[in-house]
Design a protein around this motif. Structure first.
Motif, PDB file in Angstrom:
ATOM      1  N   ARG A  86     -28.470  50.891 -68.108  1.00  0.00           N
ATOM      2  CA  ARG A  86     -29.905  50.929 -67.851  1.00  0.00           C
ATOM      3  C   ARG A  86     -30.316  52.350 -67.439  1.00  0.00           C
ATOM      4  O   ARG A  86     -29.560  53.056 -66.775  1.00  0.00           O
ATOM      5  CB  ARG A  86     -30.301  49.967 -66.723  1.00  0.00           C
ATOM      6  CG  ARG A  86     -30.056  48.502 -67.018  1.00  0.00           C
ATOM      7  CD  ARG A  86     -30.987  47.941 -68.074  1.00  0.00           C
ATOM      8  NE  ARG A  86     -30.903  46.492 -68.148  1.00  0.00           N
ATOM      9  CZ  ARG A  86     -29.988  45.811 -68.817  1.00  0.00           C
ATOM     10  NH1 ARG A  86     -29.034  46.490 -69.465  1.00  0.00           N
ATOM     11  NH2 ARG A  86     -29.988  44.491 -68.828  1.00  0.00           N
ATOM     12  N   HIS A  88     -32.245  51.634 -62.161  1.00  0.00           N
ATOM     13  CA  HIS A  88     -31.847  50.481 -61.352  1.00  0.00           C
ATOM     14  C   HIS A  88     -32.703  50.491 -60.095  1.00  0.00           C
ATOM     15  O   HIS A  88     -32.808  51.514 -59.403  1.00  0.00           O
ATOM     16  CB  HIS A  88     -30.369  50.554 -60.981  1.00  0.00           C
ATOM     17  CG  HIS A  88     -29.452  50.536 -62.165  1.00  0.00           C
ATOM     18  ND1 HIS A  88     -28.861  49.385 -62.636  1.00  0.00           N
ATOM     19  CD2 HIS A  88     -29.041  51.532 -62.988  1.00  0.00           C
ATOM     20  CE1 HIS A  88     -28.113  49.671 -63.695  1.00  0.00           C
ATOM     21  NE2 HIS A  88     -28.212  50.977 -63.925  1.00  0.00           N
ATOM     22  N   HIS A 103     -31.780  42.993 -57.430  1.00  0.00           N
ATOM     23  CA  HIS A 103     -31.382  44.098 -58.310  1.00  0.00           C
ATOM     24  C   HIS A 103     -32.212  43.961 -59.579  1.00  0.00           C
ATOM     25  O   HIS A 103     -32.003  43.047 -60.378  1.00  0.00           O
ATOM     26  CB  HIS A 103     -29.886  44.014 -58.625  1.00  0.00           C
ATOM     27  CG  HIS A 103     -29.383  45.168 -59.436  1.00  0.00           C
ATOM     28  ND1 HIS A 103     -28.040  45.437 -59.564  1.00  0.00           N
ATOM     29  CD2 HIS A 103     -30.019  46.112 -60.174  1.00  0.00           C
ATOM     30  CE1 HIS A 103     -27.883  46.493 -60.345  1.00  0.00           C
ATOM     31  NE2 HIS A 103     -29.079  46.915 -60.729  1.00  0.00           N
ATOM     32  N   HIS A 128     -34.546  45.779 -63.016  1.00  0.00           N
ATOM     33  CA  HIS A 128     -34.507  46.836 -64.025  1.00  0.00           C
ATOM     34  C   HIS A 128     -35.904  47.036 -64.601  1.00  0.00           C
ATOM     35  O   HIS A 128     -36.322  46.327 -65.509  1.00  0.00           O
ATOM     36  CB  HIS A 128     -33.497  46.489 -65.125  1.00  0.00           C
ATOM     37  CG  HIS A 128     -32.106  46.362 -64.613  1.00  0.00           C
ATOM     38  ND1 HIS A 128     -31.407  45.178 -64.629  1.00  0.00           N
ATOM     39  CD2 HIS A 128     -31.296  47.266 -64.004  1.00  0.00           C
ATOM     40  CE1 HIS A 128     -30.219  45.355 -64.081  1.00  0.00           C
ATOM     41  NE2 HIS A 128     -30.126  46.611 -63.686  1.00  0.00           N
ATOM     42  N   LEU A 174     -23.643  45.381 -66.822  1.00  0.00           N
ATOM     43  CA  LEU A 174     -24.005  46.759 -66.517  1.00  0.00           C
ATOM     44  C   LEU A 174     -22.822  47.707 -66.721  1.00  0.00           C
ATOM     45  O   LEU A 174     -22.526  48.577 -65.893  1.00  0.00           O
ATOM     46  CB  LEU A 174     -24.551  46.875 -65.093  1.00  0.00           C
ATOM     47  CG  LEU A 174     -25.792  46.033 -64.795  1.00  0.00           C
ATOM     48  CD1 LEU A 174     -26.221  46.197 -63.351  1.00  0.00           C
ATOM     49  CD2 LEU A 174     -26.933  46.381 -65.744  1.00  0.00           C
TER      50      LEU A 174
END
Length: 295
Positions: A112, A115, A128, A130, A231
């Motif tokens: 990503r 984050h 968490h 994105h 991830l």
């Protein structure tokens, strides 16, 4: 006299060329989409590391990050910091450089380009996320703050400069959810916990100022759980320090260690910490949380 005129002409030509060069600098790399940087690997220790061959300036991992809205020449600028309790909202923000220009080029790290970690100041309510970025460099993500109080949002990203140099940075900002704030004490330290029927445990003892491996295992029904890549690894670990909420760099080790997933943690000093392990099984991401005390 003729020789002097020739030499004088050459000097004048050089000076004119330099002046034109200053007035017309070479073109820079166009700002565009974030390039993928390949596998994201870290070796234990500090300083620059590799993102698919590009040099990355991450500073020292012996210090906690995310304590300020500005660092390394970049500033986190949210459009709003207050959210209604328990109601879906949207967090919008930009990363700006020293000229207050919105940054639009980010490296893809851990699958990503951005984050976003959100947690209440008592280290509950961990999320968490994105965000997605618009063409003007504005990031946005749905956000719900379930309980009243002050929350901390961390933007974890790597900027790609025009010359290709990458700078890994973590910036933090406080968010508020109006209402009576009743902080909860941290759970007692433990090396094992359960999440949705999975038993998650780790081995290793963090030490102040040292990079220490922590081996995490996830088991279900007495057997190793079939962890799926998430991830860029078989897990993602975030560690936060109690009190100032310093964000720690936690580096995943490339590959599996048998049934374990290993991370390298550097605690900057003694105190209480909360670790959050994200792991994926059957397409579902779950989070196991641990309290650890560093002597």
């Amino acid at each position: 006299m003729r020789l002097a005129l020739v030499v004088g002409g050459l000097v004048l030509a050089v000076l004119l060329g330099f002046g034109l060069g200053r007035l017309n600098p070479p073109p820079t790399t166009p700002v565009g989409a974030a390039p993928a940087t390949g596998d994201h690997t870290h070796a234990p220790g500090t300083g620059a590391h590799s993102h698919g061959g590009a040099t990355v300036d991450q500073g020292t991992t012996a210090d906690a990050a995310g304590l300020s809205v500005s660092a390394a020449g970049y500033t986190l600028t949210p459009s709003a910091v207050e959210f209604p309790v328990g109601r879906a909202g949207e967090l919008r923000f930009q990363i700006r450089d020293q000229q207050r220009r919105a940054v639009t080029r980010f490296a893809v790290v851990h699958d990503r380009p951005m984050h976003l970690i959100v947690v209440r100041r008592d280290l509950t309510g961990y999320q968490h996320l994105h965000p997605t970025m618009a063409a003007d460099g504005t990031w946005s993500v749905p956000l719900t703050l379930a309980q009243p109080g002050v929350w901390r949002a961390y933007a974890d990203f790597t900027v790609v400069a025009d010359d290709g140099r990458q700078t890994a940075t973590i910036l933090g900002v406080d968010l508020t959810a109006p209402g009576g704030y009743a902080p909860r004490p941290l759970p007692a330290p433990a090396t094992a916990t359960t999440v949705d029927g999975f038993t998650v445990s780790y081995a290793g003892s963090p030490k102040a100022g040292e990079s220490v491996p922590l081996r995490f295992q996830v088991r279900a029904d007495g057997a190793a759980a079939p962890l799926e890549p998430y991830l860029g690894a078989h897990g993602h670990l975030v560690a936060l320090r109690e009190g100032d909420l310093g964000y720690l760099h936690v580096h995943p080790q490339t590959g599996r260690d048998g049934d374990a997933v290993t991370f390298w943690l550097t605690a900057p000093g003694p105190g209480g910490y909360r670790m959050f392990l994200d792991f994926q099984v059957g397409g579902v991401v779950r989070t196991a949380a641990f309290t650890v005390t560093v002597p």
